[in-house]
Scaffold this motif. Structure first.
Motif, PDB file in Angstrom:
ATOM      1  N   GLY A 238      20.342   1.573  -7.019  1.00 44.67           N
ATOM      2  CA  GLY A 238      19.755   1.033  -5.800  1.00 44.67           C
ATOM      3  C   GLY A 238      20.740   0.829  -4.677  1.00 44.67           C
ATOM      4  O   GLY A 238      20.452   0.116  -3.712  1.00 44.67           O
ATOM      5  N   THR A 240      21.818   2.834  -2.212  1.00 52.34           N
ATOM      6  CA  THR A 240      21.339   3.282  -0.900  1.00 52.34           C
ATOM      7  C   THR A 240      20.259   2.356  -0.366  1.00 52.34           C
ATOM      8  O   THR A 240      20.277   1.943   0.799  1.00 52.34           O
ATOM      9  CB  THR A 240      20.800   4.723  -0.990  1.00 52.34           C
ATOM     10  N   THR A 241      19.311   2.000  -1.235  1.00 50.20           N
ATOM     11  CA  THR A 241      18.190   1.147  -0.820  1.00 50.20           C
ATOM     12  C   THR A 241      18.656  -0.227  -0.372  1.00 50.20           C
ATOM     13  O   THR A 241      18.220  -0.744   0.667  1.00 50.20           O
ATOM     14  CB  THR A 241      17.193   0.999  -1.987  1.00 50.20           C
ATOM     15  N   LYS A 281       9.690   5.295   2.580  1.00 54.20           N
ATOM     16  CA  LYS A 281      10.697   4.695   1.712  1.00 54.20           C
ATOM     17  C   LYS A 281      12.078   4.630   2.358  1.00 54.20           C
ATOM     18  O   LYS A 281      12.778   3.627   2.229  1.00 54.20           O
ATOM     19  CB  LYS A 281      10.800   5.490   0.395  1.00 54.20           C
ATOM     20  N   GLU A 282      12.480   5.693   3.028  1.00 50.82           N
ATOM     21  CA  GLU A 282      13.820   5.744   3.618  1.00 50.82           C
ATOM     22  C   GLU A 282      13.765   6.389   5.005  1.00 50.82           C
ATOM     23  O   GLU A 282      14.138   7.544   5.198  1.00 50.82           O
ATOM     24  CB  GLU A 282      14.765   6.520   2.696  1.00 50.82           C
ATOM     25  N   ARG A 445      16.277  -8.040  -3.618  1.00 48.75           N
ATOM     26  CA  ARG A 445      16.591  -8.182  -2.188  1.00 48.75           C
ATOM     27  C   ARG A 445      16.891  -9.639  -1.840  1.00 48.75           C
ATOM     28  O   ARG A 445      17.814  -9.933  -1.064  1.00 48.75           O
ATOM     29  CB  ARG A 445      15.418  -7.678  -1.340  1.00 48.75           C
TER      30      ARG A 445
END
Length: 528
Positions: A238, A240-241, A281-282, A445
């Motif tokens: 995760g 990148t996210t 998503k991105e 998060r």
């Protein structure tokens, strides 16, 4: 062959009538299309296929065994030695091969956004699309800088030049050979552009520690108050996210240095995975793939030229290369202060590591050296169930020096700058893979946000009896029970067994580090 002979041959090649130096993006795109190396997609990006090799070729990567460097290199399966004679023979052949090509393309640029630590490089390519890739991935000189550019390292890349193993002394037709004395990287027999990017990263991993700068395989961003965060993590954790935060500006997504001045990006662009990419998503990555960007092995609809990011018939390792400036929310130039927070990301399929824990300096060094995560089924050919994997410093394929060199430098910088370090498990909770469930992204998060905002710096913690990690008893937005992995399992006996099984894997992996200090083992390792 001495360095003067090498320099003369490079100069002769660069001054040839077939050489095009520092072409602009539109000029390179024109060459790519006219040479039929790639096609144009509906967004204006070029899309190339790399044929047989759709990823790196680690078994074909070598470092030349040379007097000045041989005692420094961590020789083994990652850093395979090869003789100067083999290098010289292939070098002569490649130069002659390129001199006889109709067109050759040269990019001059830099690795390292901090001017005090940057490396002037040049990339000499057989393919125009590879030169476009180099233009987008490395740091581009200004018009004022270009006349004074003197390359200190050169890449020679010729995909259609293939070695003959029984004659040239390689294992296959493919080779990636680094010579630190000659300051050259030879790449042949592979069209995969990522070899150029990782070749330069390997070079920086050798050069930067000598200057007191730590090279890092991580993403980095900076908050509104100038607070810097680093995110380390292997594929699927995760990284990148979690590092893409609309409230924080991106320094870079993959390669950085941590110098006495602060953090700087080694690159001038991004090399993002495209599999299942969507704007929902991105959005940053999706919208960055436009004119001048390079797609690798993405299936494109024949009539509409619309990329199908869900199609992995060529490879799951589909990629997009684009300059950092294609993203709005960035720091430009890509330099910032010293880190306030470091996040180590792992996706533990055992379901026993805490979702977040605070690390002491010694624990940070231990987990940095371990570089643990779980590879899941489908991420690599042949993997049908989750497997524990360890990659030293979260980037072992690119470390020419012993991993302990980087870990000691990390520990020194953590102590010097009072950095808070956290281990975040984005993997399973309530049981191992197949029994428990993946940690909710909203919880992760919230934990990362609390860590970055300093909310966990002085919070009460509980020491895990098996791993010795310090677990916060409360994190805003996360149920208290979720923070304690043993409380999420139905069977404490099963939890204990699985936790100790993972500890044993950590211990078995750590035995390979011969020169690690006693403090790291005594104060950083799991309790058992």
């Amino acid at each position: 062959m001495n360095s003067l002979d090498i320099s003369n041959e490079i100069s002769e090649l660069l001054n040839g009538p077939n050489v095009y130096t520092q072409l602009s993006v539109p000029q390179l795109v024109e060459r790519v299309l006219s040479r039929k190396e790639a096609i144009l997609t509906s967004t204006g990006a070029v899309c190339a296929e790399t044929g047989k090799y759709t990823g790196r070729s680690p078994k074909d990567k070598y470092i030349v065994e040379e007097d000045a460097t041989k005692d420094k290199i961590d020789w083994g399966t990652v850093n395979q030695p090869i003789s100067s004679e083999v290098f010289d023979r292939l070098y002569h052949k490649m130069v002659s091969f390129l001199q006889n090509k109709e067109e050759v393309f040269v990019f001059k640029g830099f690795a390292g956004a901090d001017r005090s630590y940057r490396l002037p490089i040049q990339v000499i390519n057989e393919y125009a699309w590879h030169n476009l890739f180099a233009h987008q991935l490395f740091i581009r000189p200004t018009e004022e800088e270009l006349p004074f550019h003197q390359a200190e390292f050169t890449i020679l890349s010729a995909p259609t030049f293939k070695a003959v193993p029984e004659v040239d002394g390689t294992k296959s037709e493919t080779f990636i050979i680094i010579s630190f004395e000659r300051r050259i990287i030879l790449i042949g027999g592979t069209e995969y552009a990522g070899e150029m990017k990782k070749g330069i990263f390997s070079i920086m991993n050798y050069l930067l520690p000598e200057k007191g700068s730590l090279p890092m395989h991580c993403s980095a961003n900076v908050g509104p108050e100038g607070d810097v965060a680093l995110f380390f993590g292997l594929s699927g954790t995760g990284k990148t996210t979690l590092s893409a935060d609309p409230n924080r500006k991106l320094i870079g997504d993959d390669e950085h240095g941590w110098s006495p001045n602060g953090v700087f990006n080694i690159e001038g662009g991004c090399y993002a995975k495209c599999i299942d990419l969507s704007r929902e998503k991105e959005p940053q990555i999706y919208d960055a793939i436009r004119f001048g960007s390079v797609l690798e092995n993405v299936v494109v609809h024949q009539d509409t030229r619309v990329p199908d990011y869900s199609d992995q018939s060529l490879t799951e390792n589909t990629r997009a290369a684009y300059p950092l400036q294609a993203i709005d929310n960035i720091i430009d130039p890509s330099v910032a202060g010293h880190p306030n927070t470091i996040i180590f990301l792992t996706a533990d399929a055992s379901g026993v590591l805490p979702p977040i824990s605070k690390l002491t300096k010694e624990q940070a060094m231990y987990h940095f050296l371990s570089g643990y995560t779980s590879k899941l089924a489908g991420t690599e050919r042949g993997i049908t169930s989750p497997q524990a994997t360890f990659s030293a410093c979260f980037g072992s394929p690119f470390l020419p020096l012993e991993p302990t060199v980087y870990a000691e430098l990390l520990g020194k910088k953590i102590e010097e700058h009072g950095v808070q370090v956290f281990l975040v498990n984005t993997g399973w909770t309530g049981g191992e893979y197949g029994v428990g469930s993946r940690m909710k992204l909203s919880y992760t998060r919230a934990m990362v946000h609390a860590a970055l905002e300093g909310e966990l710096n002085h919070v009460e913690t509980v020491k895990d009896e098996i791993f010795g990690l310090h677990i916060p008893v409360q994190v805003p937005g996360v149920p208290d029970d979720v923070l304690m992995p043993n409380k999420t399992w139905e069977s404490q006996e099963d939890y204990q067994a699985k936790a100790r099984e993972l500890v044993q894997k950590f211990n078995d992996n750590f035995r390979k580090f011969d020169h690690v200090s006693k403090d790291i083992i005594e104060l950083g390792a799991p309790l058992g």
